[in-house]
Design a protein around this motif. Structure first.
Motif, short mmCIF file in Angstrom:
data_model
loop_
_atom_site.label_atom_id
_atom_site.label_comp_id
_atom_site.label_asym_id
_atom_site.label_seq_id
_atom_site.Cartn_x
_atom_site.Cartn_y
_atom_site.Cartn_z
N ALA A 183 174.56 5.22 7.93
CA ALA A 183 173.18 5.69 7.78
C ALA A 183 172.21 4.54 8.02
N GLY A 184 172.53 3.36 7.50
CA GLY A 184 171.68 2.19 7.71
C GLY A 184 171.55 1.85 9.18
N ASP A 185 172.65 1.99 9.94
CA ASP A 185 172.59 1.74 11.38
C ASP A 185 171.64 2.73 12.04
N THR A 186 171.69 3.98 11.62
CA THR A 186 170.80 5.01 12.16
C THR A 186 169.35 4.68 11.84
N ILE A 187 169.09 4.32 10.59
CA ILE A 187 167.73 4.04 10.14
C ILE A 187 167.17 2.79 10.82
N GLU A 188 168.02 1.85 11.17
CA GLU A 188 167.57 0.62 11.82
C GLU A 188 167.16 0.82 13.28
N ARG A 189 167.61 1.91 13.89
CA ARG A 189 167.22 2.15 15.27
C ARG A 189 165.72 2.41 15.37
N PRO A 190 165.10 2.00 16.46
CA PRO A 190 163.66 2.29 16.61
C PRO A 190 163.43 3.79 16.58
N HIS A 191 162.33 4.17 15.96
CA HIS A 191 162.01 5.58 15.81
C HIS A 191 160.89 5.92 16.79
N GLY A 192 161.13 6.86 17.65
CA GLY A 192 160.09 7.33 18.56
C GLY A 192 159.46 8.59 17.99
#
Length: 141
Positions: A129-138
């Motif tokens: 989940a942390g890896d997902t949250i760390e991705r840039p959010h468009g």
């Protein structure tokens, strides 16, 4: 203490167990990531998330949930764990949830990640989940 790849500035609320928190088999995990356009909107999203969290103990198939936020980025969401994808989809179709979705459609960016896991392992789930949250959010169109 859980080992995660969340960066500084990420607030992770305590684990909120669901009615099936003792489930020992495979689980379905869903991560939601909301990007608000203003501080006022992010406060309203957090309030709504906390209200939904109070209903969590009666959600059919719910193993548990963490709410997370990045106030400085106007972002937040949930990491929910379910007995099955079907249970998660039942929640998504729940009339209270569908009304919230309608009210926010077009007002926020939404990112989602989901996966099946062989069992509930908090550290592994929080790491992914942390890896997902760390991705840039468009921002969603």
């Amino acid at each position: 203490m859980h080992t995660t790849s969340f960066s500084e500035g990420t607030v992770l609320m305590p684990w909120n167990p669901g009615p099936h928190h003792r489930h020992a088999g495979p689980v379905f995990v869903s991560v939601t990531d909301f990007l608000a356009g203003s501080e006022e909107d992010v406060r309203e999203i957090y309030t709504t998330g906390m209200e939904l969290g109070r209903t969590w103990p009666v959600m059919q198939g719910a193993v548990g949930l963490w709410l997370w936020g990045r106030p400085s980025e106007f972002r937040g969401g949930s990491i929910s764990v379910w007995e099955s994808e079907r249970d998660m989809r039942r929640f998504v179709r729940w009339p209270v949830h569908t009304e919230i979705v309608k009210a926010w459609r077009g007002r926020v960016g939404i990112g989602v990640d989901s996966w099946h896991a062989e069992q509930f392992e908090a550290d592994a789930i929080l790491t992914r989940a942390g890896d997902t949250i760390e991705r840039p959010h468009g921002r969603a169109a």
